[in-house]
Design a protein around this motif. Structure first.
Motif, PDB file in Angstrom:
ATOM      1  N   ASN A   3      -7.805  -1.913  21.542  1.00 58.05           N
ATOM      2  CA  ASN A   3      -8.044  -2.848  22.641  1.00 58.05           C
ATOM      3  C   ASN A   3      -8.380  -4.231  22.083  1.00 58.05           C
ATOM      4  O   ASN A   3      -8.468  -4.401  20.869  1.00 58.05           O
ATOM      5  N   VAL A   4      -8.572  -5.198  22.964  1.00 61.18           N
ATOM      6  CA  VAL A   4      -8.796  -6.573  22.498  1.00 61.18           C
ATOM      7  C   VAL A   4     -10.108  -6.725  21.728  1.00 61.18           C
ATOM      8  O   VAL A   4     -10.231  -7.622  20.900  1.00 61.18           O
ATOM      9  N   TYR A   5     -11.057  -5.822  21.972  1.00 64.97           N
ATOM     10  CA  TYR A   5     -12.336  -5.932  21.273  1.00 64.97           C
ATOM     11  C   TYR A   5     -12.221  -5.627  19.781  1.00 64.97           C
ATOM     12  O   TYR A   5     -13.157  -5.869  19.020  1.00 64.97           O
ATOM     13  N   ASP A   6     -11.077  -5.101  19.360  1.00 62.16           N
ATOM     14  CA  ASP A   6     -10.864  -4.789  17.947  1.00 62.16           C
ATOM     15  C   ASP A   6     -10.466  -6.012  17.123  1.00 62.16           C
ATOM     16  O   ASP A   6     -10.359  -5.918  15.905  1.00 62.16           O
ATOM     17  N   LYS A  20     -15.760  -7.977  19.785  1.00 65.83           N
ATOM     18  CA  LYS A  20     -16.733  -6.961  20.193  1.00 65.83           C
ATOM     19  C   LYS A  20     -17.930  -7.617  20.888  1.00 65.83           C
ATOM     20  O   LYS A  20     -18.633  -6.971  21.655  1.00 65.83           O
ATOM     21  N   TYR A  22     -17.791  -9.421  23.257  1.00 59.21           N
ATOM     22  CA  TYR A  22     -17.485  -9.436  24.687  1.00 59.21           C
ATOM     23  C   TYR A  22     -17.247  -8.039  25.244  1.00 59.21           C
ATOM     24  O   TYR A  22     -16.815  -7.891  26.387  1.00 59.21           O
ATOM     25  N   GLU A  23     -17.527  -7.024  24.442  1.00 58.91           N
ATOM     26  CA  GLU A  23     -17.268  -5.647  24.858  1.00 58.91           C
ATOM     27  C   GLU A  23     -17.978  -5.348  26.180  1.00 58.91           C
ATOM     28  O   GLU A  23     -19.124  -5.726  26.395  1.00 58.91           O
ATOM     29  N   VAL A 131      -8.018  -8.949  31.241  1.00 57.38           N
ATOM     30  CA  VAL A 131      -8.433  -7.796  30.457  1.00 57.38           C
ATOM     31  C   VAL A 131      -9.614  -7.128  31.163  1.00 57.38           C
ATOM     32  O   VAL A 131     -10.552  -7.808  31.595  1.00 57.38           O
ATOM     33  N   ARG A 133     -12.874  -4.232  31.552  1.00 56.76           N
ATOM     34  CA  ARG A 133     -14.121  -4.014  30.805  1.00 56.76           C
ATOM     35  C   ARG A 133     -13.947  -3.078  29.608  1.00 56.76           C
ATOM     36  O   ARG A 133     -14.815  -2.996  28.743  1.00 56.76           O
ATOM     37  N   ASN A 134     -12.828  -2.353  29.572  1.00 59.79           N
ATOM     38  CA  ASN A 134     -12.546  -1.463  28.448  1.00 59.79           C
ATOM     39  C   ASN A 134     -11.682  -2.126  27.384  1.00 59.79           C
ATOM     40  O   ASN A 134     -11.252  -1.480  26.437  1.00 59.79           O
ATOM     41  N   GLY A 135     -11.384  -3.414  27.576  1.00 62.60           N
ATOM     42  CA  GLY A 135     -10.581  -4.137  26.599  1.00 62.60           C
ATOM     43  C   GLY A 135      -9.085  -3.916  26.747  1.00 62.60           C
ATOM     44  O   GLY A 135      -8.328  -4.274  25.851  1.00 62.60           O
ATOM     45  N   GLN A 136      -8.674  -3.354  27.884  1.00 64.20           N
ATOM     46  CA  GLN A 136      -7.253  -3.107  28.134  1.00 64.20           C
ATOM     47  C   GLN A 136      -6.642  -4.264  28.921  1.00 64.20           C
ATOM     48  O   GLN A 136      -7.242  -4.749  29.886  1.00 64.20           O
TER      49      GLN A 136
END
Length: 158
Positions: A3-6, A20, A22-23, A131, A133-136
Protein backbone atom coordinates in the motif's frame (compact mmCIF):
# COMPACT_ATOMS: atom_id res chain seq x y z
CA UNK A 1 4.62 -2.94 -2.04
CA UNK A 2 1.33 -3.58 -0.32
CA UNK A 3 0.00 0.00 0.00
CA UNK A 4 1.04 3.66 -0.16
CA UNK A 5 2.25 3.59 3.44
CA UNK A 6 5.15 1.38 2.31
CA UNK A 7 6.76 4.28 0.41
CA UNK A 8 9.19 6.98 1.41
CA UNK A 9 9.10 10.46 -0.10
CA UNK A 10 11.33 13.50 0.12
CA UNK A 11 10.43 16.64 1.98
CA UNK A 12 11.39 19.98 0.40
CA UNK A 13 14.63 19.99 2.42
CA UNK A 14 15.60 16.60 0.96
CA UNK A 15 14.96 14.56 4.12
CA UNK A 16 13.12 11.29 3.60
CA UNK A 17 9.72 10.79 5.18
CA UNK A 18 7.98 7.44 5.46
CA UNK A 19 4.34 7.57 4.44
CA UNK A 20 3.75 5.34 7.47
CA UNK A 21 3.44 8.72 9.21
CA UNK A 22 -0.01 8.91 7.57
CA UNK A 23 -1.06 5.32 8.27
CA UNK A 24 -4.76 5.03 9.06
CA UNK A 25 -5.62 8.32 7.38
CA UNK A 26 -7.40 8.87 4.09
CA UNK A 27 -5.21 10.69 1.59
CA UNK A 28 -5.48 12.75 -1.55
CA UNK A 29 -2.17 12.54 -3.39
CA UNK A 30 -1.77 15.05 -6.20
CA UNK A 31 0.92 16.18 -8.63
CA UNK A 32 0.93 19.97 -8.64
CA UNK A 33 2.36 22.90 -10.57
CA UNK A 34 2.53 26.56 -9.60
CA UNK A 35 2.31 28.10 -13.07
CA UNK A 36 -0.46 26.03 -14.66
CA UNK A 37 -3.95 26.97 -15.77
CA UNK A 38 -5.20 24.45 -13.20
CA UNK A 39 -3.20 25.97 -10.33
CA UNK A 40 -6.37 27.52 -8.81
CA UNK A 41 -7.24 23.95 -7.76
CA UNK A 42 -4.96 24.61 -4.78
CA UNK A 43 -7.87 26.65 -3.37
CA UNK A 44 -10.28 23.71 -3.59
CA UNK A 45 -7.74 21.28 -2.19
CA UNK A 46 -7.08 23.61 0.74
CA UNK A 47 -10.83 23.94 1.35
CA UNK A 48 -11.17 20.14 1.54
CA UNK A 49 -8.18 20.00 3.87
CA UNK A 50 -9.65 22.61 6.20
CA UNK A 51 -13.06 20.95 6.17
CA UNK A 52 -11.89 17.38 6.82
CA UNK A 53 -8.46 17.49 8.47
CA UNK A 54 -10.18 17.02 11.83
CA UNK A 55 -11.43 13.69 10.41
CA UNK A 56 -7.83 12.70 9.59
CA UNK A 57 -7.75 13.73 5.91
CA UNK A 58 -4.27 14.44 4.63
CA UNK A 59 -3.50 15.99 1.26
CA UNK A 60 -0.02 15.40 -0.10
CA UNK A 61 1.17 17.70 -2.88
CA UNK A 62 4.03 16.73 -5.16
CA UNK A 63 5.31 19.52 -7.44
CA UNK A 64 6.12 18.32 -10.93
CA UNK A 65 7.76 20.14 -13.82
CA UNK A 66 7.15 17.57 -16.56
CA UNK A 67 4.26 19.38 -18.22
CA UNK A 68 5.43 22.52 -20.06
CA UNK A 69 7.85 23.48 -17.27
CA UNK A 70 5.13 24.94 -15.08
CA UNK A 71 6.91 24.63 -11.77
CA UNK A 72 9.59 26.79 -10.17
CA UNK A 73 13.14 25.42 -10.12
CA UNK A 74 13.47 26.43 -6.47
CA UNK A 75 11.26 24.44 -4.06
CA UNK A 76 11.21 27.35 -1.61
CA UNK A 77 9.54 29.49 -4.30
CA UNK A 78 7.01 26.72 -4.86
CA UNK A 79 6.04 26.38 -1.21
CA UNK A 80 5.95 30.15 -0.72
CA UNK A 81 3.74 30.56 -3.81
CA UNK A 82 1.29 27.94 -2.52
CA UNK A 83 1.11 29.48 0.94
CA UNK A 84 0.89 33.12 -0.13
CA UNK A 85 -1.55 32.71 -3.02
CA UNK A 86 -3.77 29.87 -1.81
CA UNK A 87 -3.15 29.56 1.94
CA UNK A 88 -1.90 26.02 1.48
CA UNK A 89 -0.92 24.40 4.76
CA UNK A 90 -1.09 20.76 3.72
CA UNK A 91 2.28 19.13 3.02
CA UNK A 92 4.10 20.00 -0.20
CA UNK A 93 6.98 17.65 -0.90
CA UNK A 94 10.11 17.84 -3.05
CA UNK A 95 9.69 18.20 -6.80
CA UNK A 96 9.39 14.87 -8.62
CA UNK A 97 8.78 13.26 -11.99
CA UNK A 98 5.51 11.35 -12.35
CA UNK A 99 6.21 9.72 -15.73
CA UNK A 100 9.20 8.20 -17.49
CA UNK A 101 12.29 6.38 -16.31
CA UNK A 102 12.83 8.81 -13.41
CA UNK A 103 9.25 8.67 -12.15
CA UNK A 104 8.94 8.67 -8.39
CA UNK A 105 8.22 5.12 -7.14
CA UNK A 106 5.10 6.31 -5.30
CA UNK A 107 3.59 7.64 -8.52
CA UNK A 108 4.59 4.52 -10.43
CA UNK A 109 2.65 2.54 -7.81
CA UNK A 110 -0.35 4.88 -7.91
CA UNK A 111 -0.55 4.60 -11.70
CA UNK A 112 -0.36 0.80 -11.50
CA UNK A 113 -3.23 0.75 -9.02
CA UNK A 114 -5.54 3.08 -10.98
CA UNK A 115 -5.14 3.62 -14.69
CA UNK A 116 -6.22 6.76 -16.46
CA UNK A 117 -8.89 6.73 -19.15
CA UNK A 118 -6.61 5.46 -21.90
CA UNK A 119 -3.36 4.55 -20.15
CA UNK A 120 -1.48 4.51 -16.86
CA UNK A 121 0.46 7.64 -17.82
CA UNK A 122 -0.33 10.88 -16.02
CA UNK A 123 -1.34 13.35 -18.68
CA UNK A 124 -1.11 16.67 -16.82
CA UNK A 125 -0.76 18.51 -13.52
CA UNK A 126 -3.36 18.01 -10.78
CA UNK A 127 -4.06 14.33 -11.33
CA UNK A 128 -5.48 13.27 -7.98
CA UNK A 129 -5.46 9.87 -6.27
CA UNK A 130 -7.84 9.07 -3.40
CA UNK A 131 -6.43 6.60 -0.87
CA UNK A 132 -8.41 4.91 1.92
CA UNK A 133 -7.37 4.45 5.55
CA UNK A 134 -5.74 1.12 4.65
CA UNK A 135 -3.43 2.74 2.12
CA UNK A 136 -5.32 1.35 -0.88
CA UNK A 137 -5.86 3.53 -3.95
CA UNK A 138 -9.61 3.72 -4.45
CA UNK A 139 -9.95 6.32 -7.21
CA UNK A 140 -8.05 8.42 -9.72
CA UNK A 141 -9.30 11.79 -10.93
CA UNK A 142 -8.14 13.56 -14.06
CA UNK A 143 -6.56 17.00 -13.97
CA UNK A 144 -9.73 18.91 -14.85
CA UNK A 145 -11.80 17.31 -12.07
CA UNK A 146 -12.23 20.03 -9.46
CA UNK A 147 -11.44 19.04 -5.86
CA UNK A 148 -15.05 19.70 -4.84
CA UNK A 149 -16.12 16.86 -7.16
CA UNK A 150 -14.06 14.43 -5.05
CA UNK A 151 -15.89 15.30 -1.85
CA UNK A 152 -18.68 12.71 -2.15
CA UNK A 153 -16.16 9.88 -2.62
CA UNK A 154 -13.94 11.29 0.12
CA UNK A 155 -16.69 11.48 2.73
CA UNK A 156 -17.32 7.73 2.30
CA UNK A 157 -13.76 7.16 3.57
CA UNK A 158 -14.05 9.42 6.59
Amino acid sequence: MQNVYDFKVKKPNGEELSLKEYEGKPLIIVNTASKCGLTPQFKGLQELYEKYSDKDLEILGFPCDQFNNQEYDNIEKTTEFCQVNYGVNFPIFAKIDVNGSKADPLFTYLKEQKRGLLSKRIKWNFTKFLVDRNGQVVERYGPTIEPSKIEADLTKLL
